[in-house]
Design a protein around this motif. Sequence first.
Motif, PDB file in Angstrom:
ATOM      1  N   ILE B 106       0.846  -1.198   0.000  1.00  0.00           N
ATOM      2  CA  ILE B 106       0.000   0.000   0.000  1.00  0.00           C
ATOM      3  C   ILE B 106       0.885   1.254   0.000  1.00  0.00           C
ATOM      4  O   ILE B 106       0.668   2.186  -0.778  1.00  0.00           O
ATOM      5  N   TYR B 107       1.910   1.257   0.848  1.00  0.00           N
ATOM      6  CA  TYR B 107       2.829   2.405   0.864  1.00  0.00           C
ATOM      7  C   TYR B 107       3.582   2.530  -0.462  1.00  0.00           C
ATOM      8  O   TYR B 107       3.798   3.644  -0.952  1.00  0.00           O
ATOM      9  N   LEU B 108       3.993   1.396  -1.029  1.00  0.00           N
ATOM     10  CA  LEU B 108       4.714   1.459  -2.307  1.00  0.00           C
ATOM     11  C   LEU B 108       3.821   2.039  -3.404  1.00  0.00           C
ATOM     12  O   LEU B 108       4.313   2.654  -4.353  1.00  0.00           O
ATOM     13  N   GLY B 109       2.526   1.848  -3.270  1.00  0.00           N
ATOM     14  CA  GLY B 109       1.588   2.447  -4.226  1.00  0.00           C
ATOM     15  C   GLY B 109       1.431   3.943  -4.020  1.00  0.00           C
ATOM     16  O   GLY B 109       1.196   4.684  -4.974  1.00  0.00           O
ATOM     17  N   MET B 110       1.562   4.385  -2.777  1.00  0.00           N
ATOM     18  CA  MET B 110       1.398   5.821  -2.500  1.00  0.00           C
ATOM     19  C   MET B 110       2.646   6.624  -2.860  1.00  0.00           C
ATOM     20  O   MET B 110       2.550   7.788  -3.252  1.00  0.00           O
ATOM     21  N   MET B 111       3.817   6.012  -2.665  1.00  0.00           N
ATOM     22  CA  MET B 111       5.059   6.788  -2.711  1.00  0.00           C
ATOM     23  C   MET B 111       5.328   7.514  -4.030  1.00  0.00           C
ATOM     24  O   MET B 111       5.691   8.702  -4.006  1.00  0.00           O
ATOM     25  N   PRO B 112       5.148   6.862  -5.187  1.00  0.00           N
ATOM     26  CA  PRO B 112       5.422   7.609  -6.433  1.00  0.00           C
ATOM     27  C   PRO B 112       4.485   8.803  -6.614  1.00  0.00           C
ATOM     28  O   PRO B 112       4.911   9.865  -7.074  1.00  0.00           O
ATOM     29  N   LEU B 113       3.223   8.639  -6.248  1.00  0.00           N
ATOM     30  CA  LEU B 113       2.259   9.736  -6.385  1.00  0.00           C
ATOM     31  C   LEU B 113       2.617  10.878  -5.426  1.00  0.00           C
ATOM     32  O   LEU B 113       2.591  12.058  -5.798  1.00  0.00           O
ATOM     33  N   ALA B 114       2.970  10.520  -4.186  1.00  0.00           N
ATOM     34  CA  ALA B 114       3.383  11.536  -3.213  1.00  0.00           C
ATOM     35  C   ALA B 114       4.590  12.300  -3.746  1.00  0.00           C
ATOM     36  O   ALA B 114       4.653  13.535  -3.680  1.00  0.00           O
ATOM     37  N   GLU B 115       5.529  11.558  -4.303  1.00  0.00           N
ATOM     38  CA  GLU B 115       6.754  12.181  -4.795  1.00  0.00           C
ATOM     39  C   GLU B 115       6.478  13.136  -5.957  1.00  0.00           C
ATOM     40  O   GLU B 115       7.039  14.234  -6.013  1.00  0.00           O
ATOM     41  N   ARG B 116       5.586  12.715  -6.863  1.00  0.00           N
ATOM     42  CA  ARG B 116       5.262  13.565  -8.013  1.00  0.00           C
ATOM     43  C   ARG B 116       4.742  14.922  -7.599  1.00  0.00           C
ATOM     44  O   ARG B 116       4.922  15.914  -8.299  1.00  0.00           O
ATOM     45  N   PHE B 117       4.040  14.955  -6.451  1.00  0.00           N
ATOM     46  CA  PHE B 117       3.465  16.227  -6.008  1.00  0.00           C
ATOM     47  C   PHE B 117       4.226  16.821  -4.829  1.00  0.00           C
ATOM     48  O   PHE B 117       3.738  17.719  -4.156  1.00  0.00           O
ATOM     49  N   GLY B 118       5.437  16.332  -4.582  1.00  0.00           N
ATOM     50  CA  GLY B 118       6.275  16.893  -3.529  1.00  0.00           C
ATOM     51  C   GLY B 118       5.633  16.791  -2.159  1.00  0.00           C
ATOM     52  O   GLY B 118       5.810  17.643  -1.298  1.00  0.00           O
ATOM     53  N   CYS B 119       4.869  15.726  -1.961  1.00  0.00           N
ATOM     54  CA  CYS B 119       4.092  15.572  -0.733  1.00  0.00           C
ATOM     55  C   CYS B 119       4.794  14.589   0.211  1.00  0.00           C
ATOM     56  O   CYS B 119       5.148  13.480  -0.178  1.00  0.00           O
ATOM     57  N   ILE B 120       4.990  15.025   1.452  1.00  0.00           N
ATOM     58  CA  ILE B 120       5.681  14.206   2.455  1.00  0.00           C
ATOM     59  C   ILE B 120       4.706  13.203   3.077  1.00  0.00           C
ATOM     60  O   ILE B 120       3.609  13.580   3.463  1.00  0.00           O
ATOM     61  N   ILE B 121       5.110  11.959   3.197  1.00  0.00           N
ATOM     62  CA  ILE B 121       4.340  11.013   4.016  1.00  0.00           C
ATOM     63  C   ILE B 121       4.946  11.109   5.411  1.00  0.00           C
ATOM     64  O   ILE B 121       6.039  10.637   5.678  1.00  0.00           O
ATOM     65  N   ALA B 122       4.228  11.811   6.311  1.00  0.00           N
ATOM     66  CA  ALA B 122       4.824  12.257   7.576  1.00  0.00           C
ATOM     67  C   ALA B 122       4.681  11.246   8.700  1.00  0.00           C
ATOM     68  O   ALA B 122       5.261  11.414   9.762  1.00  0.00           O
ATOM     69  N   GLY B 123       3.908  10.217   8.487  1.00  0.00           N
ATOM     70  CA  GLY B 123       3.754   9.239   9.551  1.00  0.00           C
ATOM     71  C   GLY B 123       2.409   8.593   9.456  1.00  0.00           C
ATOM     72  O   GLY B 123       1.713   8.720   8.448  1.00  0.00           O
ATOM     73  N   GLY B 124       2.062   7.875  10.502  1.00  0.00           N
ATOM     74  CA  GLY B 124       0.786   7.210  10.451  1.00  0.00           C
ATOM     75  C   GLY B 124       0.575   6.287  11.615  1.00  0.00           C
ATOM     76  O   GLY B 124       1.299   6.319  12.604  1.00  0.00           O
TER      77      GLY B 124
END
Lengths: 308, 308
Positions: B106-124
């Motif tokens: 699930i995280y591997l699916g989020m990471m490229p999209l987050a990166e494209r928009f310069g968005c930090i995954i700050a925790g969870g």
Amino acid sequence: MELDFINWLNANLPRSPLLRVGIGDDAAVLAWQNNAEIVITTDTVTEGVDFLLDQVDPKLVGQKALGVNLSDLAAMAAEPVAVVVSLVLPRNGSGKRNALHLAQEIYLGMMPLAERFGCIIAGGDTNTWDGRLVISITALGRMSPRGPLTRGGAKPGDALLVTGHLGGSILGRHFHVEPRIREALLLHERYELHAGMDISDGLALDASRLAKASRCGVALRLDSIPISPDAIKLAATTCRTSIDHALSDGEDFELLLAAPAIVAEQILADQPLDIPLTRIGTFVEQTGLWQIDQQGSTKPLPPTGYEH
Amino acid sequence: MELDFINWLNANLPRSPLLRVGIGDDAAVLAWQNNAEIVITTDTVTEGVDFLLDQVDPKLVGQKALGVNLSDLAAMAAEPVAVVVSLVLPRNGSGKRNALHLAQEIYLGMMPLAERFGCIIAGGDTNTWDGRLVISITALGRMSPRGPLTRGGAKPGDALLVTGHLGGSILGRHFHVEPRIREALLLHERYELHAGMDISDGLALDASRLAKASRCGVALRLDSIPISPDAIKLAATTCRTSIDHALSDGEDFELLLAAPAIVAEQILADQPLDIPLTRIGTFVEQTGLWQIDQQGSTKPLPPTGYEH
């Protein structure tokens, strides 16, 4: 699994200079525009794990869901500002309550607690499904001028302090979370604290985590641990001792703090809180969790508690 | 139920001057310290409603969960900065994947999209339970210097514009959410927009919501609606028309925008985006949702779509 996953996240998530405190603490700290900072945490409660909907007033479930998030902000000595709430409701509600009524009760349980801490309920997302109730809350806090209270700053020789009484929260206290916001803000402002967290998974496990994050160990004086009357009551019906309950039950949502020994002495002399504050141990060079008996001899203590 | 609940929240939640935009828009806007502001939204996806875990790569589920949140920020013309992620995982994982492996995917699916928009995954927060997968994400965005793009500012006479093509997202496009962040930022910066939102529950329903929030009505030119090839493909297998799919399927995650007619003309002449931008209707005095035919006669259009 939780630890494996945190390690994996730390190895795989890209780092950002904007993320001042990241994965693995009670909350993250994010640099924002105009030199502002945001302390942010998210915590989810689920039916069957954190509560049984057919045995409890849904208001208490709402109160708990908010309380555990505010407790995470307290653990960072941050002041709550706002939360957003995501509800996933059983399509047919619960018992005599339909889904709408259930959602209202959950919010009615959150509102007094939010108000007491001046925390805005800023919005949310509400869905229904064929599964059981899930409440996921994200809380935003303002950072203390002294910076965040993190898990990583304890030093060998520091005292380990705890607020309140521990154990037996399952008898009902776990629903009535009293986030130690005011206590954390006061102590962090007035005294030199090295590290802090809240006890959610049990004193033994959480103390071992605090020590680990600070790259040292911690030795507990078992005879000094403040045992809750609930732990004593519970021990009368289980095969376990009250101290065992205090060590490993969890959901106490009390503060666990590291302070230099001399500062701790001052805090204990002042007793500046309306609730007890007790020294229960000492941070040590040797990593791991230890117990010291009255004769001063040390042996390993298993880091028991609730593993997610 | 969703509307009843939003009305109840608006009537019962205490108001705060710090909450610049509250319940009922795509995201909330919160005043922060040092004159900073935070655009914040939370959106949850659940197994069985938003995806079937045995029929899809969990990476796509992660991507969708993040995408719908970023799309809510786009709807406010806010720039994504960070997200926190709450996972509630089936205890035994899914298929051959254990819970840890599932969380990683699930995280591997989020990471490229987050990166494209310069968005930090700050925790969870990551939990397991006996139920099905729930992913709840909260996204924080930076507000545009022009302020937020809200739902409430459309005026009779304004043009209704839409990005992209609509309908049939269930054929797969709903997993590949393309949050229209760059498009929203560019249009909001360069042109005078009156209102905006993203299409999550269907054009007809969402256009009626946009009009309602602006206390007016909206009339759609059905023959001008950009129909997705997926809607045409889907119509060949259902008893419904492709325009019906475009009107009510939802999960298009395209932008729906209100602009003064003369501004809309300029935008359409410029076509400043890499994706199509189409005028599909006009805001009108008379509240409700309407359709205009080629002869210019108007009749009511049912606000069909996905009701939560």
